[in-house]
Write a protein that holds these residues in place. Structure first.
Motif, PDB file in Angstrom:
ATOM      1  N   THR A 100       2.241   7.741  -3.125  1.00 11.53           N
ATOM      2  CA  THR A 100       2.361   7.483  -1.693  1.00 11.53           C
ATOM      3  C   THR A 100       1.270   6.520  -1.261  1.00 11.53           C
ATOM      4  N   GLN A 101       1.684   5.453  -0.575  1.00 14.19           N
ATOM      5  CA  GLN A 101       0.748   4.445  -0.072  1.00 14.19           C
ATOM      6  C   GLN A 101      -0.206   5.087   0.930  1.00 14.19           C
ATOM      7  N   ALA A 142      -2.660   0.314   2.705  1.00 15.01           N
ATOM      8  CA  ALA A 142      -1.770  -0.768   2.299  1.00 15.01           C
ATOM      9  C   ALA A 142      -2.515  -1.846   1.524  1.00 15.01           C
ATOM     10  N   HIS A 186      -0.465  -5.053  -5.599  1.00 18.50           N
ATOM     11  CA  HIS A 186      -0.836  -3.644  -5.457  1.00 18.50           C
ATOM     12  C   HIS A 186       0.179  -2.801  -6.225  1.00 18.50           C
ATOM     13  N   LEU A 193       3.697  -1.218  -5.108  1.00 20.79           N
ATOM     14  CA  LEU A 193       3.571  -0.828  -3.705  1.00 20.79           C
ATOM     15  C   LEU A 193       3.399  -2.030  -2.799  1.00 20.79           C
ATOM     16  N   THR A 226       2.550  -4.575  -0.129  1.00 16.56           N
ATOM     17  CA  THR A 226       2.038  -4.414   1.234  1.00 16.56           C
ATOM     18  C   THR A 226       2.864  -3.395   2.017  1.00 16.56           C
ATOM     19  N   SER A 227       3.496  -2.472   1.317  1.00 13.51           N
ATOM     20  CA  SER A 227       4.308  -1.428   1.974  1.00 13.51           C
ATOM     21  C   SER A 227       3.487  -0.690   3.018  1.00 13.51           C
ATOM     22  N   VAL A 270       1.780   2.298   5.125  1.00 11.08           N
ATOM     23  CA  VAL A 270       1.131   3.559   4.765  1.00 11.08           C
ATOM     24  C   VAL A 270       2.165   4.667   4.905  1.00 11.08           C
ATOM     25  N   THR A 284       4.631   5.136   2.690  1.00 15.09           N
ATOM     26  CA  THR A 284       5.779   4.829   1.831  1.00 15.09           C
ATOM     27  C   THR A 284       5.601   5.575   0.515  1.00 15.09           C
ATOM     28  N   ASN A 336      -5.000   0.497 -11.347  1.00 15.28           N
ATOM     29  CA  ASN A 336      -4.566  -0.405 -10.281  1.00 15.28           C
ATOM     30  C   ASN A 336      -4.201  -1.757 -10.858  1.00 15.28           C
ATOM     31  N   GLY A 355      -5.755  -1.894  -1.908  1.00 10.99           N
ATOM     32  CA  GLY A 355      -4.750  -0.840  -1.826  1.00 10.99           C
ATOM     33  C   GLY A 355      -5.187   0.453  -2.494  1.00 10.99           C
ATOM     34  N   ALA A 409      -3.587   4.601  -3.211  1.00 10.56           N
ATOM     35  CA  ALA A 409      -2.417   5.472  -3.168  1.00 10.56           C
ATOM     36  C   ALA A 409      -2.816   6.901  -3.513  1.00 10.56           C
TER      37      ALA A 409
END
Length: 133
Positions: free
Chosen positions: A48-49, A52, A58, A78, A80-81, A83, A85, A109, A115, A117
């Motif tokens: 889960t983001q 972002a 990311h 992920l 720039t999805s 937060v 997502t 990463n 970013g 998560a």
């Protein structure tokens, strides 16, 4: 402490265990380590983001470390999805997702520097594995 193996249908082998945490921001950083306390199978990974990313770089790659060998299991992009997502990845069919006692799960990463998560691992103890009782 006593260790034992129970029957294959014992509730300890039927329930799911979970582990996880936040990744650490930074290009190529490794975080969210989990060491298997007994023989286990990784069933799924939820990512889960939380913060972002600023680029398509990311990504979060989940790998297994067994001794000095590292095996990639799955990667989520992920970017720039927004937060919140969430991506859930089923890895239960991946034979490499089987862990021996002491094997680690890690997150790496991609190239994004900002970013972050939240990552959770869904695990199942392998029937017949030794448990502390």
């Amino acid at each position: 402490m006593v260790q034992r193996s129970m029957a294959y249908d014992h509730p300890a082998y039927l329930q799911r265990s979970e582990a996880g945490g936040a990744t650490t921001a930074g290009n190529g950083t490794v975080s969210n380590r989990f060491a298997a306390f007994t023989a286990m199978k990784l069933k799924s990974v939820q990512i889960t983001q939380a913060i972002a990313g600023t680029s398509a770089g990311h990504t979060v790659a989940v790998s297994k470390v067994s001794g000095t060998a590292t095996t990639g299991l799955t990667t989520a992009t992920l970017g720039t999805s927004a937060v919140g997502t969430t991506t859930n990845i089923d890895v239960s069919a991946n034979a490499a997702a089987t862990l021996l006692q002491g094997d680690q799960l890690i997150c790496s990463n991609g190239t994004d520097a900002t970013g972050v998560a939240a990552v959770s691992y869904e695990l199942q103890v392998t029937p017949g594995a030794t448990l502390t009782v």
